[in-house]
Scaffold this active site. Sequence first.
Site, PDB file in Angstrom:
ATOM      1  N   ASP A   8       0.881  -1.171   0.000  1.00 35.66           N
ATOM      2  CA  ASP A   8       0.000   0.000   0.000  1.00 35.66           C
ATOM      3  C   ASP A   8       0.918   1.221   0.000  1.00 35.66           C
ATOM      4  OD1 ASP A   8      -2.323   1.601   0.195  1.00 35.66           O
ATOM      5  OD2 ASP A   8      -2.055   1.734   2.363  1.00 35.66           O
ATOM      6  N   GLU A  68      -2.003  -1.718  -4.473  1.00 33.95           N
ATOM      7  CA  GLU A  68      -3.238  -0.980  -4.701  1.00 33.95           C
ATOM      8  C   GLU A  68      -3.038  -0.002  -5.855  1.00 33.95           C
ATOM      9  OE1 GLU A  68      -5.984  -0.101  -1.301  1.00 33.95           O
ATOM     10  OE2 GLU A  68      -5.445   1.937  -1.854  1.00 33.95           O
ATOM     11  N   ASP A 140      -1.715   1.334   7.525  1.00 40.62           N
ATOM     12  CA  ASP A 140      -1.130   1.122   6.198  1.00 40.62           C
ATOM     13  C   ASP A 140      -0.696  -0.330   6.018  1.00 40.62           C
ATOM     14  OD1 ASP A 140      -1.259   3.900   5.157  1.00 40.62           O
ATOM     15  OD2 ASP A 140       0.008   4.278   6.895  1.00 40.62           O
TER      16      ASP A 140
END
Length: 157
Positions: A8, A68, A140
């Site tokens: 991420d 992502e 995160d």
Amino acid sequence: MTVLLGLDPSLSCTGWGVIRVEGNRLVHVANGQIATDAGAAMPLRLASIHAAVMEVILTYRPDRGACEEVFVNRNPQSTLKLAQARGVVLAACGAQGIPVREHAARLVKKAVVGTGAAEKRQVQAMLKVLLGGTQPAGPDAADALAVAIADAHLGSY
């Protein structure tokens, strides 16, 4: 067995999570966050993220990665910074020959929770169920683990 690295990316704090996929079983291996100094020059921040991701890759030797997708913010500068952080994360994977798939945030939420409109707390609750009570290092890292789980659910390359 497949070792999967979820990422991420963010300039301020990049999350990472490593899971093992053993058939239908998911096993938590490790997770963490890579924070950068907001006062440091951009090249130093990016180098810090790259070095830390390389260390994760060399330590856990993932077979593949998942990241992502970039979403466009209202602030173009924020989008650009996110894209730069994402670039160094992908470059680290590329340097080690690790294939990476990219997933939209809504798809990740749907794969983990069952709905693309899930809230962060719902995703974090499902992580504990799916990964046997795992405590992510922070939000995160939780997002990175969710990306890895989504990729595992979406099948092989």
